[in-house]
Each structure stands twice: as structure tokens, then as C-alpha cells.
Design a protein around this motif. Structure first.
Motif, mmCIF file in Angstrom:
data_model
loop_
_atom_site.group_PDB
_atom_site.id
_atom_site.type_symbol
_atom_site.label_atom_id
_atom_site.label_comp_id
_atom_site.label_asym_id
_atom_site.label_seq_id
_atom_site.Cartn_x
_atom_site.Cartn_y
_atom_site.Cartn_z
ATOM 1 N N GLN A 1 -30.029 -27.725 46.952
ATOM 2 C CA GLN A 1 -30.259 -28.921 47.784
ATOM 3 C C GLN A 1 -30.128 -28.640 49.286
ATOM 4 O O GLN A 1 -30.903 -29.183 50.064
ATOM 5 N N PRO A 2 -29.186 -27.783 49.734
ATOM 6 C CA PRO A 2 -29.128 -27.494 51.177
ATOM 7 C C PRO A 2 -30.410 -26.849 51.715
ATOM 8 O O PRO A 2 -30.801 -27.117 52.845
ATOM 9 N N VAL A 3 -31.081 -26.045 50.900
ATOM 10 C CA VAL A 3 -32.344 -25.445 51.335
ATOM 11 C C VAL A 3 -33.395 -26.542 51.513
ATOM 12 O O VAL A 3 -34.161 -26.541 52.484
ATOM 13 N N ALA A 4 -33.420 -27.497 50.567
ATOM 14 C CA ALA A 4 -34.375 -28.607 50.676
ATOM 15 C C ALA A 4 -34.090 -29.437 51.927
ATOM 16 O O ALA A 4 -35.021 -29.878 52.610
ATOM 17 N N GLU A 5 -32.832 -29.640 52.241
ATOM 18 C CA GLU A 5 -32.466 -30.384 53.453
ATOM 19 C C GLU A 5 -32.917 -29.638 54.705
ATOM 20 O O GLU A 5 -33.394 -30.219 55.660
ATOM 21 N N LEU A 6 -32.752 -28.319 54.678
ATOM 22 C CA LEU A 6 -33.144 -27.496 55.819
ATOM 23 C C LEU A 6 -34.655 -27.540 56.054
ATOM 24 O O LEU A 6 -35.126 -27.614 57.184
ATOM 25 N N LEU A 7 -35.424 -27.547 54.963
ATOM 26 C CA LEU A 7 -36.874 -27.533 55.079
ATOM 27 C C LEU A 7 -37.473 -28.916 55.284
ATOM 28 O O LEU A 7 -38.613 -29.038 55.710
ATOM 29 N N GLY A 8 -36.715 -29.963 54.991
ATOM 30 C CA GLY A 8 -37.240 -31.332 55.075
ATOM 31 C C GLY A 8 -37.466 -31.794 56.483
ATOM 32 O O GLY A 8 -37.080 -31.157 57.460
ATOM 33 N N GLU A 9 -38.123 -32.975 56.579
ATOM 34 C CA GLU A 9 -38.441 -33.552 57.887
ATOM 35 C C GLU A 9 -37.187 -33.934 58.640
ATOM 36 O O GLU A 9 -36.220 -34.372 58.094
#
Length: 198
Positions: free
Chosen positions: A190-198
Motif C-alpha cells: 500500500q505505501p508504494v500505491a500511495e507514493l505513485l498515486g495522485e
């Protein structure tokens, strides 16, 4: 798994290969229903994201071709339509494609006009169109489609381009989209998704 595949997939090969790969992936996730559901969600999200990305590529490349045709026709370059189609197709290859287009159209302009200022106008116009569409339209559309920040897209393009050259540039956006989709569905990532998100 082979028994499951043989009973679901007829020998006539009526099922698409994508469905076959989906069944294989489900078989690899194990017997847990929750894991299978997560796998199906990931595969569906990846499929939708890649389809949207391909539509975006078609749209931006057609825009490059249209703008190039208008510019080349205005300048008076012979075979403006053919050069515009080439510009749209070569725009698929980030950075390298527009450079090839600018060089080729510049040479064509030199052969036709024999004037350095017209050569610079044609080549510069070609590069300006590709840069404007690539920088503003493509990046904006990619960010909206993948719901990713533009810095992540740009860094991905640089990294994969450095690693694999032209092929890395072509595959960088699909790779980062797949990473984001998987990260959204796996709790530990999930932290990777947060990093890549808008």
C-alpha cells in the motif's frame, strides 16, 4: 491444475488466451477464495488500465499527426500527409521517435527548398509539436487514466529507458501501471500505491 484447465478449456481452443492466462493465475494463487478474488480484481484493473493507455496513445498520436499535417501543409512541404502519418507513428517511441521525425522532415525540406531557415522551421515545428503533445497532453492524460502523479510517470520513463533503451521507454507506462494496480490490492505494498498515486 491441469485437470481444472482441461475441463474448463475445450480442446477446440475456443477460449481466448487471455482467459487461459487468467485461469492459470487463479490456479497459482491457491485455494483461498479471497486470494482468487484479489487476483481477479488485479487482472481486471490491469486490463482496464492498459486499454485506457492504448486509447490515450492512439488519441495523442493522431493529434501529433493532425498538427504535423497542418504545420507541414502551411509551410508547403511536399507529401505533408505522409510525413504527418510518419510523425504520428514515430511519436510512439518517446524522445527518439520525434528526433527521427525532425531529422527526416528536415532532410526532406532541405531537398525541396534548399533553404536552411525552412529546414529549421520544418524540423523545429516537428519537434515543437511532439514536445508540446508529449509534455502536456500525454502526461496529463496518462496521469488521469492511471490516477498517478506525473513525477512517477516521468521517473518511470527515465528509469526504464535507461535500463532497456527504446523498449524500456515503450513499456515504462504499462509497467508502472501494473505496479500501481498490484500495490493497491496487496496490503504490504500500500505505501508504494500511495507514493505513485495522485
Amino acid at each position: 491444475m491441469n485437470n481444472l484447465t482441461n475441463t474448463i478449456l475445450p480442446k477446440t481452443d475456443a477460449v481466448h488466451k487471455a482467459e487461459f492466462l487468467k485461469l492459470r493465475a487463479l490456479g497459482l494463487t491457491g485455494p483461498s477464495l479471497s486470494r482468487r478474488k484479489i487476483t481477479v480484481n488485479i487482472l481486471d484493473d490491469i486490463n482496464k488500465s492498459i486499454q485506457s493507455y492504448m486509447f490515450m496513445l492512439l488519441t495523442t498520436n493522431m493529434l501529433v499527426a493532425l498538427l504535423a499535417w497542418l504545420a507541414f501543409r502551411w509551410i508547403g512541404l511536399e507529401n505533408a500527409g505522409a510525413w504527418a502519418v510518419a510523425a504520428g507513428l514515430l511519436h510512439l517511441i518517446p524522445y527518439f521517435g520525434p528526433a527521427v521525425t525532425a531529422t527526416a522532415t528536415g532532410m526532406a525540406a532541405f531537398i525541396q527548398f534548399g533553404d536552411l531557415s525552412t529546414v529549421l522551421l520544418v524540423a523545429g515545428g516537428s519537434l515543437a509539436i511532439a514536445t508540446a503533445v508529449g509534455t502536456f497532453v500525454t502526461t496529463w492524460m496518462t496521469g488521469k487514466i492511471a490516477k498517478m502523479n506525473t513525477a512517477a510517470i516521468f521517473i518511470s520513463l527515465l528509469f526504464w529507458g535507461w535500463l532497456w533503451g527504446v523498449w524500456g521507454m515503450l513499456l515504462s507506462i504499462p509497467i508502472i501501471v501494473i505496479v500501481k494496480v498490484v500495490s493497491q490490492n496487496v496490503v504490504q505494498l500500500q505505501p508504494v500505491a500511495e507514493l505513485l498515486g495522485e
